[in-house]
Write an enzyme that holds these catalytic residues in place. Structure first.
Site, PDB file in Angstrom:
ATOM      1  CB  SER A 171      21.413 -79.673 -10.094  1.00 49.73           C
ATOM      2  OG  SER A 171      21.673 -80.993  -9.610  1.00 49.73           O
TER       3      SER A 171
ATOM      4  CB  CYS B 158      40.066-108.042   6.290  1.00 52.07           C
ATOM      5  SG  CYS B 158      39.358-106.953   5.030  1.00 52.07           S
TER       6      CYS B 158
ATOM      7  N   GLY C 171      24.430 -74.201  -4.283  1.00 53.82           N
ATOM      8  CA  GLY C 171      25.189 -74.916  -5.315  1.00 53.82           C
ATOM      9  C   GLY C 171      24.780 -76.346  -5.553  1.00 53.82           C
TER      10      GLY C 171
ATOM     11  CB  CYS D 127      41.435-104.010   3.986  1.00 55.04           C
ATOM     12  SG  CYS D 127      41.015-103.766   5.719  1.00 55.04           S
TER      13      CYS D 127
ATOM     14  CD  GLN E  68      23.332 -82.874  -2.838  1.00 48.05           C
ATOM     15  OE1 GLN E  68      22.842 -83.655  -3.660  1.00 48.05           O
ATOM     16  NE2 GLN E  68      23.162 -81.562  -2.906  1.00 48.05           N
TER      17      GLN E  68
ATOM     18  CG  HIS F 146      26.365 -87.982  -1.722  1.00 46.50           C
ATOM     19  ND1 HIS F 146      26.065 -87.138  -2.771  1.00 46.50           N
ATOM     20  CD2 HIS F 146      25.150 -88.400  -1.264  1.00 46.50           C
ATOM     21  CE1 HIS F 146      24.764 -87.072  -2.940  1.00 46.50           C
ATOM     22  NE2 HIS F 146      24.183 -87.820  -2.037  1.00 46.50           N
TER      23      HIS F 146
ATOM     24  NE  ARG G  22      35.690 -87.314  -8.718  1.00 47.85           N
ATOM     25  CZ  ARG G  22      34.594 -87.843  -8.167  1.00 47.85           C
ATOM     26  NH1 ARG G  22      34.401 -89.158  -8.214  1.00 47.85           N
ATOM     27  NH2 ARG G  22      33.708 -87.087  -7.573  1.00 47.85           N
TER      28      ARG G  22
HETATM   29  N1  APR Z   1      27.956 -71.042  -7.000  1.00 45.33           N
HETATM   30  C1  APR Z   1      26.737 -71.590  -6.755  1.00 45.33           C
HETATM   31  N2  APR Z   1      26.184 -72.573  -7.525  1.00 45.33           N
HETATM   32  C2  APR Z   1      26.901 -72.988  -8.592  1.00 45.33           C
HETATM   33  C3  APR Z   1      28.178 -72.463  -8.908  1.00 45.33           C
HETATM   34  C4  APR Z   1      28.693 -71.445  -8.059  1.00 45.33           C
HETATM   35  N3  APR Z   1      29.892 -70.885  -8.287  1.00 45.33           N
HETATM   36  N4  APR Z   1      28.634 -73.101 -10.037  1.00 45.33           N
HETATM   37  C5  APR Z   1      27.687 -73.989 -10.391  1.00 45.33           C
HETATM   38  N5  APR Z   1      26.643 -73.924  -9.532  1.00 45.33           N
HETATM   39  C6  APR Z   1      25.432 -74.725  -9.517  1.00 45.33           C
HETATM   40  C7  APR Z   1      24.975 -75.228 -10.854  1.00 45.33           C
HETATM   41  O1  APR Z   1      24.107 -74.276 -11.467  1.00 45.33           O
HETATM   42  C8  APR Z   1      24.220 -76.507 -10.457  1.00 45.33           C
HETATM   43  O2  APR Z   1      22.848 -76.219 -10.213  1.00 45.33           O
HETATM   44  O3  APR Z   1      25.741 -75.877  -8.761  1.00 45.33           O
HETATM   45  C9  APR Z   1      24.874 -76.936  -9.150  1.00 45.33           C
HETATM   46  C10 APR Z   1      25.689 -78.203  -9.270  1.00 45.33           C
HETATM   47  O4  APR Z   1      24.808 -79.239  -9.608  1.00 45.33           O
HETATM   48  P1  APR Z   1      25.364 -80.724  -9.840  1.00 45.33           P
HETATM   49  O5  APR Z   1      26.566 -80.711 -10.697  1.00 45.33           O
HETATM   50  O6  APR Z   1      24.179 -81.567 -10.189  1.00 45.33           O
HETATM   51  O7  APR Z   1      25.903 -81.153  -8.393  1.00 45.33           O
HETATM   52  P2  APR Z   1      25.063 -81.613  -7.149  1.00 45.33           P
HETATM   53  O8  APR Z   1      23.745 -80.918  -7.092  1.00 45.33           O
HETATM   54  O9  APR Z   1      25.948 -81.495  -5.976  1.00 45.33           O
HETATM   55  O10 APR Z   1      24.819 -83.160  -7.469  1.00 45.33           O
HETATM   56  C11 APR Z   1      24.255 -83.931  -6.436  1.00 45.33           C
HETATM   57  O11 APR Z   1      24.626 -85.952  -7.602  1.00 45.33           O
HETATM   58  O12 APR Z   1      25.996 -86.809  -9.088  1.00 45.33           O
HETATM   59  C12 APR Z   1      25.625 -86.940  -7.801  1.00 45.33           C
HETATM   60  O13 APR Z   1      26.832 -87.623  -5.911  1.00 45.33           O
HETATM   61  C13 APR Z   1      26.778 -86.638  -6.897  1.00 45.33           C
HETATM   62  O14 APR Z   1      26.796 -85.269  -4.920  1.00 45.33           O
HETATM   63  C14 APR Z   1      26.400 -85.295  -6.289  1.00 45.33           C
HETATM   64  C15 APR Z   1      24.898 -85.280  -6.406  1.00 45.33           C
END
Ligand code: APR
Length: 255
Positions: free
Chosen positions: A193, A154, A191, A151, A102, A120, A71
């Site tokens: 969810s 330590c 961006g 580390c 995040q 995060h 990653r």
């Molecule tokens: N532009 C805007 N939004 C987008 C795009 C884009 N090009 N592509 C995808 N998305 C949206 C998707 O529709 C989705 O709603 O981005 C969102 C990504 O959601 P997740 O994959 O759930 O990521 P996130 O919301 O950052 O997750 C939160 O959950 O899994 C943990 O630690 C992890 O930081 C992460 C946290």
């Protein structure tokens, strides 16, 4: 959409203290898969929910370390996209802009954002398992061949300085994020969810505190219901358009 962008720009033009809350979607156009997308290739057989945990790491440190190396390689090869750069440009237009992200990829900082709260953590930083020593970069263990490295202070196993499932968020980042949500006059959400707490509660706090909430996502998310304006589209297209109109609006030329 243009009308909604104009409306959003008008609201932001009056803003004194803006918070930009971002999730994995803002980095999607930089080639970094969102967290909930299926993993590809070799890693497709592994469940991130298993790997991104202290138990998962202790069960198989070399495997989890290699997953983070994979990653990290994606992050290192990635460039900020127009969405990241538009967010950085907001600092030239509005008096106070803070990014609360995040994401662990550090692309907001690479794009030029100067005030970034990493809820995060960051895949670019490392700490020892005991958490007594933090803030290492890869240069600090470049001389170690062993996987995972140890580390330099330590000798404990090193791990990425990211928040794993089941772990608390960094207190200073979290308390600053809550304070910003409760005192900002606008929150631009891009961006995410809205599936993971406590980050997902920030737009609700901002709305309750009287801030205007604008949501940018390619599809309706959990935040849309609390946002005043929902701009549906990729951040890499919507944000540059929004910033272009905001430049005009902030000069009062929108009429
Ligand atoms: N532009 C805007 N939004 C987008 C795009 C884009 N090009 N592509 C995808 N998305 C949206 C998707 O529709 C989705 O709603 O981005 C969102 C990504 O959601 P997740 O994959 O759930 O990521 P996130 O919301 O950052 O997750 C939160 O959950 O899994 C943990 O630690 C992890 O930081 C992460 C946290």
């Amino acid at each position: 959409m243009q009308n909604q962008i104009q409306a959003a720009a008008r609201r932001l033009a009056e803003c004194r203290k803006l918070v930009v809350l971002t999730g994995a979607g803002v980095s999607k156009e930089s080639g970094i898969p969102t967290f909930r997308e299926a993993q590809e290739g070799l890693w497709a057989q592994y469940d991130p929910m298993e790997m991104a945990t202290q138990e998962g790491y202790l069960r198989n440190p070399p495997l989890v370390w290699r997953w983070y190396e994979y990653r990290f390689g994606m992050v290192e090869a990635a460039q900020p996209n127009p969405g990241h750069r538009a967010i950085a440009d907001l600092e030239q237009i509005l008096p106070q802009v803070t990014v609360v992200t995040q994401n662990i990829d550090g692309l907001h900082q690479v794009a030029g954002s100067t005030d970034v709260v990493e809820l995060h953590g960051s895949i670019r930083r490392f700490k020892c398992l005991s958490e007594r020593h933090t803030g290492f970069t890869r240069a600090d263990f470049a001389d170690q061949a062993e996987i995972p490295p140890h580390c330099p202070r330590c000798g404990d196993l090193l791990r990425p300085e990211v928040v794993w499932f089941g772990e608390n968020l960094p207190m200073d980042a979290l308390s600053r994020a809550f304070d910003l949500a409760e005192t900002c006059d606008a929150m631009l959400v891009v961006g995410t969810s809205g599936a993971v707490q406590p980050a997902a509660s920030l737009p609700f706090l901002a709305r309750r505190a009287g801030a205007v909430v604008i949501d940018v996502n390619t599809e309706r998310d959990e935040i849309a219901c609390v946002s005043h304006i929902f701009l549906q589209g990729p951040g890499g297209e919507v944000l540059p358009a929004l910033v272009a109109v905001l430049r005009v609006a902030s000069r009062g030329d929108l009429g």
